[in-house]
Design an enzyme around this catalytic site. Structure first.
Site, PDB file in Angstrom:
ATOM      1  N   ASP A  88     -14.035 -34.786 -70.995  1.00 27.32           N
ATOM      2  CA  ASP A  88     -13.938 -36.238 -70.809  1.00 27.32           C
ATOM      3  C   ASP A  88     -14.465 -36.939 -72.062  1.00 27.32           C
ATOM      4  OD1 ASP A  88     -13.318 -38.449 -68.971  1.00 27.32           O
ATOM      5  OD2 ASP A  88     -15.408 -38.967 -69.382  1.00 27.32           O
ATOM      6  N   ASP A 494      22.888 -30.590 -47.175  1.00 27.10           N
ATOM      7  CA  ASP A 494      23.059 -29.192 -47.622  1.00 27.10           C
ATOM      8  C   ASP A 494      24.350 -28.627 -47.044  1.00 27.10           C
ATOM      9  OD1 ASP A 494      22.533 -26.633 -48.751  1.00 27.10           O
ATOM     10  OD2 ASP A 494      20.388 -27.030 -48.610  1.00 27.10           O
ATOM     11  N   GLY A 520      27.349 -30.905 -46.196  1.00 26.53           N
ATOM     12  CA  GLY A 520      28.322 -31.199 -47.246  1.00 26.53           C
ATOM     13  C   GLY A 520      27.989 -30.415 -48.509  1.00 26.53           C
ATOM     14  N   ASP A 521      28.900 -30.513 -49.463  1.00 31.71           N
ATOM     15  CA  ASP A 521      28.720 -29.817 -50.736  1.00 31.71           C
ATOM     16  C   ASP A 521      28.515 -30.903 -51.798  1.00 31.71           C
ATOM     17  OD1 ASP A 521      29.195 -28.706 -53.240  1.00 31.71           O
ATOM     18  OD2 ASP A 521      30.624 -27.233 -52.464  1.00 31.71           O
ATOM     19  N   PHE A 522      27.364 -30.914 -52.452  1.00 31.08           N
ATOM     20  CA  PHE A 522      27.093 -32.042 -53.355  1.00 31.08           C
ATOM     21  C   PHE A 522      27.999 -32.070 -54.583  1.00 31.08           C
ATOM     22  CE2 PHE A 522      23.055 -29.418 -53.999  1.00 31.08           C
ATOM     23  CZ  PHE A 522      23.501 -28.738 -55.113  1.00 31.08           C
ATOM     24  N   ARG A 537      14.307 -27.553 -56.892  1.00 28.38           N
ATOM     25  CA  ARG A 537      14.782 -26.208 -57.225  1.00 28.38           C
ATOM     26  C   ARG A 537      16.308 -26.138 -57.118  1.00 28.38           C
ATOM     27  NH1 ARG A 537      12.333 -21.429 -54.595  1.00 28.38           N
ATOM     28  NH2 ARG A 537      11.583 -20.614 -56.562  1.00 28.38           N
TER      29      ARG A 537
HETATM   30  C1  LIG Z   1     -11.161 -42.282 -79.149  1.00 33.34           C
HETATM   31  C2  LIG Z   1      -9.894 -41.489 -78.947  1.00 33.34           C
HETATM   32  C3  LIG Z   1      -9.557 -40.981 -77.716  1.00 33.34           C
HETATM   33  N1  LIG Z   1      -8.415 -40.279 -77.533  1.00 33.34           N
HETATM   34  C4  LIG Z   1      -8.017 -39.747 -76.207  1.00 33.34           C
HETATM   35  C5  LIG Z   1      -8.596 -38.378 -75.860  1.00 33.34           C
HETATM   36  C6  LIG Z   1      -8.413 -38.343 -74.366  1.00 33.34           C
HETATM   37  O1  LIG Z   1      -7.110 -37.807 -74.078  1.00 33.34           O
HETATM   38  C7  LIG Z   1      -8.460 -39.789 -73.938  1.00 33.34           C
HETATM   39  C8  LIG Z   1      -9.696 -40.113 -73.141  1.00 33.34           C
HETATM   40  O2  LIG Z   1      -9.437 -39.970 -71.809  1.00 33.34           O
HETATM   41  P1  LIG Z   1      -9.971 -38.784 -70.904  1.00 33.34           P
HETATM   42  O3  LIG Z   1     -10.215 -39.359 -69.548  1.00 33.34           O
HETATM   43  O4  LIG Z   1     -11.099 -38.072 -71.567  1.00 33.34           O
HETATM   44  O5  LIG Z   1      -8.753 -37.771 -70.882  1.00 33.34           O
HETATM   45  P2  LIG Z   1      -7.275 -37.966 -70.373  1.00 33.34           P
HETATM   46  O6  LIG Z   1      -7.199 -38.998 -69.291  1.00 33.34           O
HETATM   47  O7  LIG Z   1      -6.379 -38.172 -71.580  1.00 33.34           O
HETATM   48  O8  LIG Z   1      -6.941 -36.551 -69.772  1.00 33.34           O
HETATM   49  P3  LIG Z   1      -7.672 -35.802 -68.537  1.00 33.34           P
HETATM   50  O9  LIG Z   1      -8.560 -36.778 -67.815  1.00 33.34           O
HETATM   51  O10 LIG Z   1      -6.545 -35.304 -67.697  1.00 33.34           O
HETATM   52  O11 LIG Z   1      -8.449 -34.697 -69.188  1.00 33.34           O
HETATM   53  O12 LIG Z   1      -8.494 -40.561 -75.146  1.00 33.34           O
HETATM   54  C9  LIG Z   1      -7.557 -40.045 -78.602  1.00 33.34           C
HETATM   55  O13 LIG Z   1      -6.506 -39.406 -78.439  1.00 33.34           O
HETATM   56  N2  LIG Z   1      -7.891 -40.520 -79.837  1.00 33.34           N
HETATM   57  C10 LIG Z   1      -9.022 -41.238 -80.054  1.00 33.34           C
HETATM   58  O14 LIG Z   1      -9.266 -41.634 -81.216  1.00 33.34           O
END
Ligand SMILES: Cc1cn([C@H]2C[C@H](O)[C@@H](COP(=O)(O)OP(=O)(O)OP(=O)(O)O)O2)c(=O)[nH]c1=O
Length: 631
Positions: A88, A494, A520-522, A537
Site C-alpha cells: 500500500d 442455450d 436456440g442456437d446463438f 466460457r
Molecule cells: C506516488 C505514486 C503512486 N503511484 C501508484 C502506486 C499504487 O499503484 C497507487 C497507490 O495505491 P495503492 O492503494 O497502494 O495501490 P492500488 O490501488 O494501485 O493497487 P492495490 O490496492 O490493488 O494494491 O499509486 C504511482 O504509480 N506513481 C507515483 O508516483
C-alpha cells in the site's frame, strides 16, 4: 541466477501478488519473479487516527490486503498459495495522509498541497507465508515499509489542471505518477524511486534475504541485513527447493533470534543442521567433487514430470466414488473400502495412501477419512462439487490430451483420434449420447456454480434491468445473478438439447427469483432482448471469425448503454505469466477451434463491434471478468 538469488527462493512456490497495481506487477515481472495476480478486495478504510505514524497505516493496509487474498484463495481453491505479497502506497504532507483522489477536485486539492514542498511517500509491504493445517489457513506475516522523500516545484494553476485533465492522477496515491507525466513536477527524489512507483524492490529483496538466508552463527545477534547479501555470498548458497531452504525453518531461527530468549544450544543445533544440509556455511563436496549446491534437485521439473500421476489418482478416486463412500463417516480401513467398492485391497490401499499424501484424505491409525475439502468439492452431491468436472476431465479431456503432440504438430483439435469420430460441430460431440451430455453438463455446472459469485460481483451490474446468458447451460450463473440483483431478469439461452436437460440442475429448496430458459442456437437464431449479454466460457471455444459473427449479432440488437459481460480466463498481454490459463489454452487446442486470449485481444474483438470502455477484473477464481458497454 546471480542477480536475483533471493527471488530464486520463490521459484517453484505459488506466489500471489495481491494487487491490481500495474506498476507493482511490472516491477516484479521485470526482475523475473513468476507470480499470479489476485487483486485484493480489502477496502482501504482503516481508521487513520488509530495509527501512531502514517507508515503503520500503510503497513497494516498492506497486511489486510494480502490476508484477504490468502483467506479467499484458501477457501476457494484446494491449493493454498505459498506466499502472498500485498502493498500500500500513501503520500504524506503536513501530517496528512493522501491516498488516491476520488475525483478531479480531490486531485486538485492534493496536488496544490504538494506544490513547492517536500513530501514523503511510504509504501507498506506485507509478505505472507501461508500453509494449511487441518484445512485451516496458517499465516506468517512479515511487514515492513520504505520512505522516499520527493520535492515538487511550484505548480501553476494552469499546469495543475492540465495535468489533472490528462487523467494520470486518478489511480495514484497523492494524485501523481512520478514515472510518467508527473515526473515533470518533481524537483528531487531522496530514496528509492521504485518505492514511489508502488513497490520498494530493494527493501523487499533484503527482507527475503533475512527470511531465507538467516545470518551465520557468529553474527546471529545482528540479523538485519543492511544490504542485499552480496552476489559472492549467494554463489555458495543453494537455490534448490531443498528441505532446509524452507521458509518455516529459517523463520524459526529468526524467531529465536528475535526473542533473544533461546539457549545458545538451540541456535547451535539449528545452524548445525542447516549447514550440513544446504551447504549454507560450508559448501560440501561429494566424492566426485561436485558441490552439494550444484547437485540440487530440480524439484519443479520433477513435480511437472509426475503431475499427471496426481491428476489420475484424483480422477480414479472420484470415479470409484471413494470420497462419496467416506462422506460423513468415521475413519474406514482400506480393506472395508475395497470390499464396498469391489476393488483389490492392495491397489485400493495404495490409492488411499497417495490421496492422503496429496492432502485429499486424512490417514489415522483407525483408517482413512475425508478432509473438509474432499467433503466439499470431491463428493458427487455437494453444493460446490467438482466431481462432474473431474469425471469430464478423466473421460473426455484426458484422452484428448494424450494426443497433444498431434494437436501441436497439426494445430487442430483431436477428437477423431481420441474418440474415433470427427464431430462436425463442437457441441454435437457432447450431445451424441445422453450419458456424455449429462457428464458434460455436470462439468459445466460445477465450474459455473463455483465461480458464479465472483463473476456476478466482479462489477456492479445494478444498472442493468435484464440479462441474457448466451450458452448459460444449467443456469448456475443466472441463479446467482438474480440472488445478487433482485431487479434483474435473467434469460438463459442455450441449445435445445441442453434446455431439455436442465431440470436435474435447478436449485431446490427455497423459491429463487425466476430465471427463464429459452432454447436456440446463438449463431443461427434471433437473440432474446436484453440490456446485458453474458458470455461465460463461450468465446474461448471459437475462432476469431466465429466470434465476429456472434459479436456483430449482439451489437445489432444492443442499444447504446447496453453491455456485454465476458467470463474467461484472461491471459496477460505477454502470455507468459498465467500458467493455468495458458494450459487451458492448450486444452482448447486439443478439443475446440478456439483459444484463451489476453485482455488486449478481447478488447480488440469487442471494440470492433462498438463495445468500448472495456474493463477487466482478475477475480483470483478460475474465471476473470470483462465488462464493456455499447456506445
Ligand atoms: C506516488 C505514486 C503512486 N503511484 C501508484 C502506486 C499504487 O499503484 C497507487 C497507490 O495505491 P495503492 O492503494 O497502494 O495501490 P492500488 O490501488 O494501485 O493497487 P492495490 O490496492 O490493488 O494494491 O499509486 C504511482 O504509480 N506513481 C507515483 O508516483
Amino acid at each position: 541466477m546471480l542477480l536475483n538469488p533471493v527471488l530464486g527462493k520463490l521459484v517453484g512456490k505459488r506466489v500471489v501478488l495481491a494487487s491490481a497495481s500495474p506498476r507493482r506487477q511490472e516491477i516484479l515481472t521485470n526482475v523475473g519473479l513468476r507470480f499470479e495476480v489476485v487483486p485484493s478486495w480489502f477496502k482501504e478504510t482503516l481508521e487513520k487516527s488509530l495509527f501512531a505514524a502514517p507508515y503503520e497505516y500503510a503497513m497494516e493496509t498492506a497486511k489486510q490486503k494480502a490476508l484477504e487474498v490468502a483467506n479467499r484463495m484458501h477457501v476457494k481453491h484446494l491449493r493454498t498459495p505459498d506466499v502472498v505479497i500485498g502493498a500500500d502506497t500513501i503520500v504524506t504532507v503536513d501530517e496528512q495522509i493522501l491516498e488516491k483522489p476520488v475525483d478531479k477536485q480531490d486531485a486538485y486539492r492534493m496536488l496544490s498541497r504538494l506544490s513547492g514542498k517536500e513530501h514523503s511517500v511510504f509504501t507498506g509491504v506485507a509478505i505472507i507465508h501461508c500453509s494449511s493445517k487441518d484445512n485451516q489457513l496458517e499465516t506468517d506475516v512479515t511487514n515492513f515499509y520504505e520512505e522516499t522523500k520527493v520535492k515538487f516545484s511550484d505548480l501553476s494553476e494552469e499546469l495543475l489542471w492540465e495535468y489533472i485533465h490528462s487523467g494520470e492522477p486518478m489511480d495514484k496515491a497523492g494524485g501523481y505518477g512520478i514515472q510518467a507525466l508527473g515526473g515533470m513536477l518533481v524537483e528531487y527524489v531522496h530514496g528509492d524511486f521504485l518505492n514511489v512507483v508502488g513497490f520498494p524492490l530493494n527493501h523487499f529483496c533484503k527482507k527475503l534475504a533475512e527470511l531465507y538466508y538467516p545470518p551465520p552463527k557468529h553474527n546471529i545477534q545482528h540479523k538485519k541485513y543492511d544490504s542485499i547479501p552480496s552476489v559472492d555470498t549467494f554463489e555458495n548458497l543453494s537455490d534448490g527447493e531443498s528441505e532446509s531452504s524452507n521458509f518455516t525453518e529459517h523463520k524459526a531461527a529468526s524467531k529465536l533470534d528475535n526473542s533473544g530468549m533461546c539457549s545458545s544450544g538451540a541456535i547451535y543445533n539449528y545452524e548445525n543442521s542447516s549447514s550440513v544440509r544446504t551447504g549454507f556455511m560450508v559448501p560440501l563436496e561429494n566424492q566426485s567433487g561436485v558441490s552439494e549446491s550444484a547437485a540440487k534437485l530440480p524439484s519443479k521439473i520433477l513435480e511437472l514430470m509426475d503431475g499427471f500421476r496426481a491428476s489420475k489418482a484424483l480422477f480414479v478416486a472420484c470415479k470409484l466414488k471413494i470420497f462419496d463412500h467416506l462422506k460423513d463417516k468415521g475413519p474406514l480401513k482400506a480393506v472395508d473400502i475395497a470390499n464396498e467398492i469391489g476393488t483389490s485391497v492392495c491397489g485400493t490401499e495404495r490409492l488411499l495412501d497417495a490421496c492422503a499424501a496429496l492432502g485429499l484424505l486424512e490417514k489415522t491409525s483407525q483408517g482413512y477419512r475425508n478432509t473438509d475439502s474432499a467433503n466439499t468439492y470431491l463428493t458427487s452431491d455437494g453444493e460446490y462439487s467438482l466431481h462432474g468436472y473431474i469425471i469430464h476431465s478423466n473421460d473426455h479431456v484426458w484422452p484428448l490430451f494424450t494426443n497433444l503432440e498431434s494437436a501441436v504438430k497439426e494445430g487442430s483439435r483431436q477428437n477423431h483420434r481420441a474418440f474415433g469420430r470427427k464431430a462436425e460441430d463442437l457441441f454435437k460431440d457432447y450431445y451424441h449420447s445422453w450419458e456424455v451430455k449429462q457428464r458434460f453438463m455436470a462439468a459445466m455446472h460445477s465450474i459455473a456454480h463455483l465461480t458464479a459469485r465472483d463473476v456476478a460481483t466482479a462489477f456492479d451490474l445494478s444498472q442493468f434491468k435484464s440479462a441474457c446468458d448466451l450458452g448459460g447451460c444449467t443456469g448456475a450463473l443466472a441463479h446467482e445473478l438474480v440472488q445478487i440483483y433482485p431487479n434483474l431478469k435473467v434469460t438463459v439461452f442455450d441449445l435445445p438439447e441442453v434446455i431439455a436437460n436442465i431440470s436435474y440442475f435447478q436449485p431446490s429448496g427455497q423459491c429463487t427469483a425466476p430465471v427463464t430458459f429459452v432454447s436456440g442456437d446463438f449463431f443461427k437464431d434471433n437473440l432474446p432482448e436484453a440490456d446485458l449479454y453474458i458470455l461465460s466460457r463461450v468465446l474461448h471455444d471459437w475462432s476469431d471469425e466465429k466470434i465476429h459473427v456472434l459479436l456483430s449479432k449482439i451489437s445489432a440488437v444492443c442499444k447504446p448503454g447496453c453491455g456485454i459481460l465476458l467470463a474467461e480466463m484472461v491471459l496477460d498481454d505477454e502470455k507468459k505469466n498465467r500458467s493455468t490459463a495458458l494450459l487451458q489454452s492448450l486444452n482448447m487446442l486439443v478439443q475446440t477451434e478456439g483459444k484463451e486470449r489476453s485482455g488486449s485481444e478481447y478488447r480488440g474483438l469487442l471494440e470492433q463491434h462498438g463495445f468500448t470502455n472495456v474493463k477487466i477484473r482478475l477475480t483470483g477464481n478460475l474465471l476473470d471478468v470483462i465488462l464493456c458497454v455499447k456506445t
